[in-house]
Enzyme design. Structure first.
Site, PDB file in Angstrom:
ATOM      1  N   HIS A  93       0.805  -1.224   0.000  1.00 38.33           N
ATOM      2  CA  HIS A  93       0.000   0.000   0.000  1.00 38.33           C
ATOM      3  C   HIS A  93       0.839   1.277   0.000  1.00 38.33           C
ATOM      4  O   HIS A  93       0.314   2.377  -0.098  1.00 38.33           O
ATOM      5  CB  HIS A  93      -0.924   0.057   1.222  1.00 38.33           C
ATOM      6  CG  HIS A  93      -0.182   0.376   2.499  1.00 38.33           C
ATOM      7  ND1 HIS A  93       0.548  -0.555   3.174  1.00 38.33           N
ATOM      8  CD2 HIS A  93      -0.056   1.520   3.196  1.00 38.33           C
ATOM      9  CE1 HIS A  93       1.082   0.000   4.239  1.00 38.33           C
ATOM     10  NE2 HIS A  93       0.748   1.268   4.279  1.00 38.33           N
TER      11      HIS A  93
HETATM   12  C1  UD1 Z   1      -2.265   5.738   5.321  1.00 36.87           C
HETATM   13  C2  UD1 Z   1      -1.020   6.355   5.956  1.00 36.87           C
HETATM   14  C3  UD1 Z   1       0.122   5.343   5.928  1.00 36.87           C
HETATM   15  C4  UD1 Z   1      -0.303   4.056   6.584  1.00 36.87           C
HETATM   16  C5  UD1 Z   1      -1.578   3.527   5.961  1.00 36.87           C
HETATM   17  C6  UD1 Z   1      -2.083   2.327   6.704  1.00 36.87           C
HETATM   18  C7  UD1 Z   1      -0.592   8.764   5.724  1.00 36.87           C
HETATM   19  C8  UD1 Z   1       0.128   9.783   4.949  1.00 36.87           C
HETATM   20  N1  UD1 Z   1      -0.559   7.515   5.215  1.00 36.87           N
HETATM   21  O1  UD1 Z   1      -1.963   5.439   3.966  1.00 36.87           O
HETATM   22  O2  UD1 Z   1       1.239   5.854   6.620  1.00 36.87           O
HETATM   23  O3  UD1 Z   1       0.727   3.106   6.431  1.00 36.87           O
HETATM   24  O4  UD1 Z   1      -2.588   4.546   6.023  1.00 36.87           O
HETATM   25  O5  UD1 Z   1      -2.923   1.539   5.908  1.00 36.87           O
HETATM   26  O6  UD1 Z   1      -1.163   9.055   6.745  1.00 36.87           O
HETATM   27  N2  UD1 Z   1      -9.204   4.599   0.768  1.00 36.87           N
HETATM   28  C9  UD1 Z   1     -10.428   4.002   0.693  1.00 36.87           C
HETATM   29  N3  UD1 Z   1     -11.051   3.691   1.878  1.00 36.87           N
HETATM   30  C10 UD1 Z   1     -10.519   3.959   3.092  1.00 36.87           C
HETATM   31  C11 UD1 Z   1      -9.272   4.593   3.147  1.00 36.87           C
HETATM   32  C12 UD1 Z   1      -8.623   4.901   1.963  1.00 36.87           C
HETATM   33  O7  UD1 Z   1     -10.963   3.738  -0.377  1.00 36.87           O
HETATM   34  O8  UD1 Z   1     -11.153   3.642   4.120  1.00 36.87           O
HETATM   35  C13 UD1 Z   1      -8.504   4.900  -0.520  1.00 36.87           C
HETATM   36  C14 UD1 Z   1      -8.801   6.285  -1.052  1.00 36.87           C
HETATM   37  O9  UD1 Z   1      -8.844   6.187  -2.450  1.00 36.87           O
HETATM   38  C15 UD1 Z   1      -7.593   7.087  -0.628  1.00 36.87           C
HETATM   39  C16 UD1 Z   1      -6.484   6.048  -0.688  1.00 36.87           C
HETATM   40  O10 UD1 Z   1      -7.090   4.821  -0.295  1.00 36.87           O
HETATM   41  O11 UD1 Z   1      -7.339   8.168  -1.464  1.00 36.87           O
HETATM   42  C17 UD1 Z   1      -5.323   6.351   0.238  1.00 36.87           C
HETATM   43  O12 UD1 Z   1      -5.790   6.520   1.585  1.00 36.87           O
HETATM   44  P1  UD1 Z   1      -4.994   7.442   2.626  1.00 36.87           P
HETATM   45  O13 UD1 Z   1      -5.651   7.344   3.941  1.00 36.87           O
HETATM   46  O14 UD1 Z   1      -4.760   8.785   2.055  1.00 36.87           O
HETATM   47  O15 UD1 Z   1      -3.564   6.787   2.691  1.00 36.87           O
HETATM   48  P2  UD1 Z   1      -3.128   5.265   2.909  1.00 36.87           P
HETATM   49  O16 UD1 Z   1      -2.477   4.816   1.650  1.00 36.87           O
HETATM   50  O17 UD1 Z   1      -4.241   4.470   3.453  1.00 36.87           O
HETATM   51  N1  UDP Z   2      -3.758  -5.911   8.576  1.00 32.87           N
HETATM   52  C1  UDP Z   2      -5.027  -6.485   8.709  1.00 32.87           C
HETATM   53  N2  UDP Z   2      -5.668  -6.916   7.578  1.00 32.87           N
HETATM   54  C2  UDP Z   2      -5.101  -6.831   6.347  1.00 32.87           C
HETATM   55  C3  UDP Z   2      -3.809  -6.269   6.223  1.00 32.87           C
HETATM   56  C4  UDP Z   2      -3.163  -5.799   7.360  1.00 32.87           C
HETATM   57  O1  UDP Z   2      -5.538  -6.592   9.818  1.00 32.87           O
HETATM   58  O2  UDP Z   2      -5.736  -7.247   5.376  1.00 32.87           O
HETATM   59  C5  UDP Z   2      -3.086  -5.389   9.784  1.00 32.87           C
HETATM   60  C6  UDP Z   2      -1.727  -5.979  10.058  1.00 32.87           C
HETATM   61  O3  UDP Z   2      -1.858  -7.113  10.885  1.00 32.87           O
HETATM   62  C7  UDP Z   2      -0.984  -4.845  10.738  1.00 32.87           C
HETATM   63  C8  UDP Z   2      -1.623  -3.600  10.178  1.00 32.87           C
HETATM   64  O4  UDP Z   2      -2.835  -4.013   9.557  1.00 32.87           O
HETATM   65  O5  UDP Z   2      -1.190  -4.857  12.132  1.00 32.87           O
HETATM   66  C9  UDP Z   2      -0.714  -2.945   9.181  1.00 32.87           C
HETATM   67  O6  UDP Z   2      -1.385  -1.937   8.504  1.00 32.87           O
HETATM   68  P1  UDP Z   2      -0.842  -1.309   7.191  1.00 32.87           P
HETATM   69  O7  UDP Z   2       0.054  -2.255   6.505  1.00 32.87           O
HETATM   70  O8  UDP Z   2      -2.028  -0.807   6.458  1.00 32.87           O
HETATM   71  O9  UDP Z   2      -0.067  -0.027   7.717  1.00 32.87           O
HETATM   72  P2  UDP Z   2       1.439   0.250   8.207  1.00 32.87           P
HETATM   73  O10 UDP Z   2       1.756  -0.699   9.289  1.00 32.87           O
HETATM   74  O11 UDP Z   2       2.330   0.123   7.024  1.00 32.87           O
HETATM   75  O12 UDP Z   2       1.389   1.665   8.654  1.00 32.87           O
END
Ligand code: UD1
Ligand code: UDP
Length: 436
Positions: free
Chosen positions: A204
């Site tokens: 992601h």
């Molecule tokens: C965010 C965090 C990242 C973290 C990740 C965990 C920041 C800058 N990034 O990244 O550090 O590792 O969360 O997963 O804070 N979207 C949906 N539904 C949702 C959420 C997001 O469809 O519930 C889609 C949207 O198109 C959105 C894109 O995902 O634009 C990115 O979501 P965003 O929350 O901006 O960043 P993450 O990639 O989730």
């Molecule tokens: N995770 C989950 N379901 C999934 C993928 C990840 O519960 O399908 C959990 C995973 O166990 C971990 C956390 O989500 O605890 C990690 O989140 P993510 O990779 O989105 O964010 P990051 O840790 O990189 O910020």
């Protein structure tokens, strides 16, 4: 004492959950503020259900958007909540936009900030998370760091060791506790064929999935690894981009790849615990892998979790098809390497991080030190000196003697954390004070 937890995304809900439980268990007053950055059921509510957390007191519903738009909305709404609730401490966790916004608002309101998982550095400022971590740490009073390596990063940035607490990572608390629950959950068991060579994949990170060339290299490597069973719970950002770059169908049509929705935490922990390998660009999963004795391949060029690589449980492979495929083949064909990765020791503690953090907060509060006050005396001018010590004297006594704070201790080219009782004989000491 009233604590405000500010969270916004899936990993923050998971890693804060043992702390919220601990605070609740001790009868400490708290509020839970969800920024709403993650809002899909399977990215947010599912974790409240799995972790038996109550509904947030505030969900400020910022949703998705560009960094400026999303963060500015968080800042103005978190400010309203903190002005209304007047907490004694704001706790943020990790490196998302919620951490940046929560820490910045609290600091400007003179509310102490506790940063859980502070001090991590990838030293790559193209990552939005690196900026968030660094800015949050400028605003933080209490640094709850997982390891000595992360503590050292902060020492080198000039943070006083008095404010750094090495506690382990709450991910271990969450992982240990919830895997037990997951295993008892009968309807989750038996879905994974134990004979299959299962590789679990998550992806992601913006620098991978917003980048068509990198994403296509990763997809091509998955297609090439057709002797494995690949289970791929897809983050919404990644799903969107796989469609946008015309890569989704290729993967979907590959019989050895199972593309599924993001999983709940219990289900995902169970999947990890039954996998042969995990390949990821996630931060939290690098930590969970070493906690669960699961070899990890990280699709990145750097990591803010170098301890996992040093321990031997994680390999950074970047994002080219050739390197990914070769690394996986290498690990799977070399039993000794596979075993050594599995047996790597966990640098993130023993699952008691949340207890330690709440103990530390309670003790500071009981001393009346959980506050930020403007000085009403002339503080003097701080200078810093490097002193070579040739006598038996510990850190506390040395600080009394020089009326300063020992910031860093060097011995034989290594940095040592300046615990109060550390004997400084034959060491180099960096000390700051107003009367040196
Ligand atoms: C965010 C965090 C990242 C973290 C990740 C965990 C920041 C800058 N990034 O990244 O550090 O590792 O969360 O997963 O804070 N979207 C949906 N539904 C949702 C959420 C997001 O469809 O519930 C889609 C949207 O198109 C959105 C894109 O995902 O634009 C990115 O979501 P965003 O929350 O901006 O960043 P993450 O990639 O989730
Ligand atoms: N995770 C989950 N379901 C999934 C993928 C990840 O519960 O399908 C959990 C995973 O166990 C971990 C956390 O989500 O605890 C990690 O989140 P993510 O990779 O989105 O964010 P990051 O840790 O990189 O910020």
């Amino acid at each position: 004492m009233k604590i405000a937890f500010v969270i916004g995304t899936r990993p923050e809900i998971i890693k804060m959950s043992p702390l919220i439980d601990e605070v609740k268990h001790r009868g400490i007053n708290y509020i839970l503020v969800h920024t709403g950055q993650h809002y899909d059921h399977e990215m947010s509510q599912q974790f409240f259900t799995d972790l038996e957390l109550e509904k947030p007191h505030y969900n400020i519903g910022v949703g998705s958007g560009a960094h400026g738009e999303q963060t500015s909305m968080m800042i103005s709404r978190i400010e309203e909540v903190l002005l209304e609730e007047k907490p004694d401490l704001v706790l943020v966790e990790g490196d998302t936009n919620a951490v940046l916004a929560g820490a910045l608002v609290a600091a400007k309101l003179h509310i102490p900030v506790g940063h859980v998982e502070a001090g991590l550095r990838s030293y790559d400022k193209t990552m939005p998370e690196e900026i968030n971590r660094m800015v949050a740490d400028v605003c933080t009073q209490l640094f709850f760091v997982p390891t000595l390596t992360t503590a050292t990063n902060l020492l080198l940035e000039g943070v006083s060791p008095k404010n750094i607490f090495i506690t382990g990572n709450t991910v271990v608390d969450a992982c240990q506790r919830n895997l037990k629950i997951a295993r008892k959950h009968s309807n989750l068991a038996g879905e994974i064929d134990p004979r299959a060579n299962v590789l679990t994949l998550t992806l992601h990170r913006a620098e991978n999935v917003d980048h068509p060339w990198r994403l296509s290299q990763i997809v091509n490597s998955l297609l090439e690894l057709d002797d494995l069973t690949i289970i791929f719970p897809v983050h919404p950002r990644t799903a969107k981009n796989l469609h946008k770059f015309g890569l989704y169908r290729k993967l979907d049509e590959a019989p050895h790849v199972q593309i599924i929705k993001p999983m709940g935490y219990l289900e995902f922990l169970l999947l990890l615990s039954e996998s042969h390998l995990v390949m990821t660009d996630s931060g939290g999963i690098q930590e969970e892998a070493i906690t669960l004795n699961l070899p990890c391949i990280t699709l990145r060029y750097n990591t803010e979790r170098p301890e996992t690589v040093e321990a031997g449980g994680n390999i950074l492979v970047g994002t080219t098809q050739k390197k990914i495929v070769n690394s996986i083949r290498n690990i799977l064909s070399d039993e000794d390497l596979y075993r050594s990765m599995k047996e790597a020791s966990n640098p993130y503690g023993d699952g008691t991080a949340s207890k330690k953090i709440v103990d530390i907060i309670s003790e500071i509060e009981s001393r009346g030190e959980l506050k930020i006050e403007a000085p009403d005396f002339i503080t003097g001018v701080t200078t810093t000196k490097l002193i070579s010590v040739d006598q038996d004297i510990n850190v506390s006594k040395f600080e009394d003697k020089y009326r300063g704070i020992v910031k860093i201790v060097f011995e034989d080219g290594k940095i040592i954390f300046p615990e109060p009782g550390l004997n400084l004989k034959d060491k180099l000491v960096l000390i700051s004070g107003t009367e040196l």
